[in-house]
Design a protein around this motif. Structure first.
Motif, PDB file in Angstrom:
ATOM      1  N   VAL A   9      50.873  43.924  42.300  1.00 13.44           N
ATOM      2  CA  VAL A   9      49.676  44.388  41.587  1.00 13.44           C
ATOM      3  C   VAL A   9      48.994  45.575  42.253  1.00 13.44           C
ATOM      4  N   ILE A  55      45.353  39.018  42.847  1.00  9.07           N
ATOM      5  CA  ILE A  55      45.453  38.227  41.608  1.00  9.07           C
ATOM      6  C   ILE A  55      44.350  37.168  41.581  1.00  9.07           C
ATOM      7  N   ASP A 111      48.956  40.977  47.335  1.00  8.38           N
ATOM      8  CA  ASP A 111      49.077  40.775  45.885  1.00  8.38           C
ATOM      9  C   ASP A 111      48.500  39.422  45.479  1.00  8.38           C
ATOM     10  N   THR A 124      50.404  43.358  34.316  1.00  8.16           N
ATOM     11  CA  THR A 124      50.175  43.295  35.753  1.00  8.16           C
ATOM     12  C   THR A 124      49.575  41.940  36.131  1.00  8.16           C
ATOM     13  N   GLY A 125      50.185  41.291  37.113  1.00 10.31           N
ATOM     14  CA  GLY A 125      49.696  39.991  37.577  1.00 10.31           C
ATOM     15  C   GLY A 125      50.254  38.798  36.835  1.00 10.31           C
ATOM     16  N   PHE A 137      42.732  45.260  37.863  1.00  3.41           N
ATOM     17  CA  PHE A 137      43.986  45.871  38.258  1.00  3.41           C
ATOM     18  C   PHE A 137      43.963  47.375  37.996  1.00  3.41           C
TER      19      PHE A 137
END
Length: 211
Positions: free
Chosen positions: A71, A85, A81, A34-35, A95
């Protein structure tokens, strides 16, 4: 005098109420962090820049990059998002989900509200599916004897009334977020009407998909 109440659950009834996903030793496949929009193994300012450029129309994202950049998991890439991040890099945000398996060995369950051989002609039968261990959202398509009875959609159930007794081929096509398809087929028997006072226990069918 105290009353003692005993609850008895038969083994077959208990088994029908529990869905147990099965995983093999090889179930670990490629993951999307994620990210990590550029998929270089870390979440950093380059991911922020790539996502900003995408939102400005100056870059394109592959389906995998777009999924990693979403995310907050609302299925949209936007400025929220980007902000999350940035907050994650600064140590101010964690996250919701660290990573997501892409498609190795994802598990699908298919069950009906009547066991095969117990459903009667003219009785609506509901089939229910669910999937795990891969990138969601999942979509489902159902066929009876090769004919589509419910087109591909997010609906994980369909109800069908059989007009004749016999054995039918029930096919489920399940797709993960990257359109990787798992085709699962079962054979389901329908009988002529009969009288029964015995409760019917759901049948559960599980498979593990190999890439």
């Amino acid at each position: 005098m105290k009353k003692i109440i005993k609850t008895v659950i038969t083994v077959s009834a208990l088994a029908s109420m529990i869905l147990v996903p099965t995983f093999s030793a090889s179930a670990v496949g490629p993951y999307l962090d994620t990210g990590d929009v550029d998929n270089n193994g870390r979440v950093d300012v380059n991911d922020v820049t790539l996502l900003q450029n995408y939102l400005a129309g100056d870059a394109t994202l592959s389906p995998y990059e777009a999924y990693a950049g979403d995310v907050d998991f609302n299925r949209v890439n936007d400025v929220v998002d980007v902000s999350l991040i940035q907050s994650h890099i600064a140590g101010d945000y964690k996250f919701i989900r660290r990573s997501t398996p892409i498609y190795f060995n994802y598990v699908v369950n298919l069950n009906a509200n009547f066991d095969s051989g117990k459903a009667m002609v003219g009785m609506p039968v509901t089939f229910v599916s669910n999937a795990y261990n891969s990138a969601d959202p999942f979509t489902y398509e159902y066929l009876v004897n090769g004919e589509v009875v419910q087109p591909k959609s997010s609906a994980d159930t369909f109800t069908y009334t059989f007009s004749k007794s016999g054995t039918y081929k029930i096919t489920l096509n399940c797709y993960n977020a990257f359109d990787v398809c798992n085709e699962k087929t079962i054979y389901y028997t329908v009988v002529d009407p009969y009288e029964s006072d015995t409760p019917v226990i759901c049948g559960i069918h599980s498979i593990v998909v190999m890439p």
